[in-house]
Design an enzyme around this catalytic site. Structure first.
Site, PDB file in Angstrom:
ATOM      1  N   ARG A 147       0.767  -1.284  -0.091  1.00 50.44           N
ATOM      2  CA  ARG A 147       0.058   0.029   0.050  1.00 50.44           C
ATOM      3  C   ARG A 147       0.900   1.084   0.083  1.00 50.44           C
ATOM      4  NH1 ARG A 147      -2.146  -3.351   4.090  1.00 50.44           N
ATOM      5  NH2 ARG A 147      -4.301  -4.168   3.431  1.00 50.44           N
ATOM      6  N   LYS A 171      -1.951  -2.646   7.776  1.00 45.67           N
ATOM      7  CA  LYS A 171      -3.476  -2.010   8.839  1.00 45.67           C
ATOM      8  C   LYS A 171      -3.398  -2.542  10.183  1.00 45.67           C
ATOM      9  CE  LYS A 171      -6.140  -0.641   4.858  1.00 45.67           C
ATOM     10  NZ  LYS A 171      -7.523  -0.788   4.184  1.00 45.67           N
ATOM     11  N   HIS A 242      -1.924   2.894  -6.302  1.00 42.78           N
ATOM     12  CA  HIS A 242      -2.730   1.653  -6.180  1.00 42.78           C
ATOM     13  C   HIS A 242      -2.769   0.991  -7.390  1.00 42.78           C
ATOM     14  CE1 HIS A 242      -5.169   0.014  -2.867  1.00 42.78           C
ATOM     15  NE2 HIS A 242      -6.195  -0.248  -3.921  1.00 42.78           N
ATOM     16  N   ARG A 245      -0.228  -1.626  -7.234  1.00 48.95           N
ATOM     17  CA  ARG A 245      -0.731  -2.729  -6.500  1.00 48.95           C
ATOM     18  C   ARG A 245      -1.535  -3.882  -7.116  1.00 48.95           C
ATOM     19  NH1 ARG A 245      -1.341  -4.070  -0.845  1.00 48.95           N
ATOM     20  NH2 ARG A 245      -3.674  -4.385  -0.194  1.00 48.95           N
ATOM     21  N   HIS A 268      -4.439  -8.548   3.253  1.00 47.49           N
ATOM     22  CA  HIS A 268      -5.687  -8.731   3.500  1.00 47.49           C
ATOM     23  C   HIS A 268      -6.358  -9.517   4.685  1.00 47.49           C
ATOM     24  CE1 HIS A 268      -6.687  -7.736  -0.847  1.00 47.49           C
ATOM     25  NE2 HIS A 268      -6.289  -6.550  -0.363  1.00 47.49           N
ATOM     26  N   TYR A 277     -10.229 -10.397  -7.179  1.00 47.98           N
ATOM     27  CA  TYR A 277      -9.390 -10.795  -8.230  1.00 47.98           C
ATOM     28  C   TYR A 277      -9.696 -11.804  -8.852  1.00 47.98           C
ATOM     29  CZ  TYR A 277      -6.358  -7.048  -6.411  1.00 47.98           C
ATOM     30  OH  TYR A 277      -5.795  -5.919  -6.127  1.00 47.98           O
TER      31      TYR A 277
END
Length: 296
Positions: A147, A171, A242, A245, A268, A277
């Site tokens: 990210r 995150k 992005h 990515r 994730h 995806y």
């Protein structure tokens, strides 16, 4: 008081109380007026609406092909309106309670070809500290699928030079190890050896990628650098950090990676996030079948 008058009163009041933008107010006004017009066919007023009325309206929207995003927006407008009506004692029960918003499918990520990526990565000039830095950042971003916030926050001690991996803090402060690839590692080493010290201007700082002021780069600065190189490469479509990515994820799947592995690499927490995806994997399987199956 007519529905139109009630809607205008509602919009005026929340504008004064919350200072909402003209665009937000226009959305509320439009959604409620369309609902009111539909109700009028059954001789029902906005303040007399039941939960069944709203459910029937949602069913009517579905029948006429409205997408889930616009329906979710209508429900947001309706909830705001009927809570306002409750607060002002116009109604005694909120008809939007216990009505779930439709699930909004995330948009399919837009990717770019491997050829376009190669072209983009060739743009930085390797004779300047900024060019060496930008080359290293682009190569790392595409090689590891970071990210943008993770990329600009990377510290030197997070790089495993011997192992060829980077320790990423994502995150929720969750850490993951991501392979970098030899090209990205070589670009980082070239930047450290021949460019970083000049950008640091004598400062001692742990962050790997520095601005020309010797500070941590901002998201906006790097976004502008990518846009600059995209223009140099002659791209005729928008590109952002992005995008790289997404390209990392898409190209991995095209070359046989599975979704569970991709989930770990992207950081994730839920596989469902990675499943946007799956269209790529399906297209890959169709191509393989078409190419190699005797009845393809």
């Amino acid at each position: 008081m007519s529905d139109i008058e009630i809607i205008e009163q509602f919009c005026d009041q929340i504008w004064m109380e919350q200072g909402l933008s003209d665009a937000t107010l226009a959305s509320y006004r439009s959604d409620l007026k369309k609902f009111s017009q539909w109700l009028a066919t059954n001789q029902t007023l906005l303040i007399d609406v039941s939960r069944v009325d709203i459910q029937n309206y949602l069913a009517n929207r579905y029948k006429h092909g409205f997408n889930s995003r616009s329906t979710a927006r209508f429900l947001s407008s309706a909830r705001k309106f009927y809570r306002y009506m409750m607060q002002n004692n116009v109604i005694t029960e909120d008809p939007t309670l216990h009505i779930d918003s439709p699930k909004i499918q995330p948009p399919v990520p837009k990717s770019i070809s491997e050829e376009d990526i190669d072209n983009l990565l060739q743009q930085p000039e390797l004779e300047t500290p900024m060019g060496l830095r930008d080359k290293a950042m682009l190569e790392l971003l595409y090689s590891s699928g970071l990210r943008i916030t993770e990329l600009i926050s990377v510290e030197i001690n997070q790089i495993g030079f011997q192992q060829g991996v980077i320790r990423v803090v994502g995150k929720g402060n969750k850490e993951r190890l991501v392979p970098m690839g030899e090209v990205a590692l070589d670009a980082i080493l070239s930047y450290i050896r021949a460019g970083r010290a000049e950008l640091a201007k004598g400062k001692v700082i742990d962050v790997l990628f520095l601005s020309n002021r010797g500070q941590q780069m901002t998201r906006q600065t790097f976004w502008h650098r990518i846009k600059f190189y995209a223009n140099q490469a002659g791209f005729n479509k928008p590109i952002s950090p992005h995008t790289l990515r997404h390209a990392f994820a898409t190209h991995l799947l095209n070359h046989g990676a599975d979704l569970r592995t991709l989930q770990m690499l992207l950081g994730h927490s839920d596989l469902s996030t990675t499943q946007i995806y799956t269209h790529v994997a399906k297209e890959r399987l169709k191509q393989l079948h078409s190419t190699h199956h005797p009845r393809g």
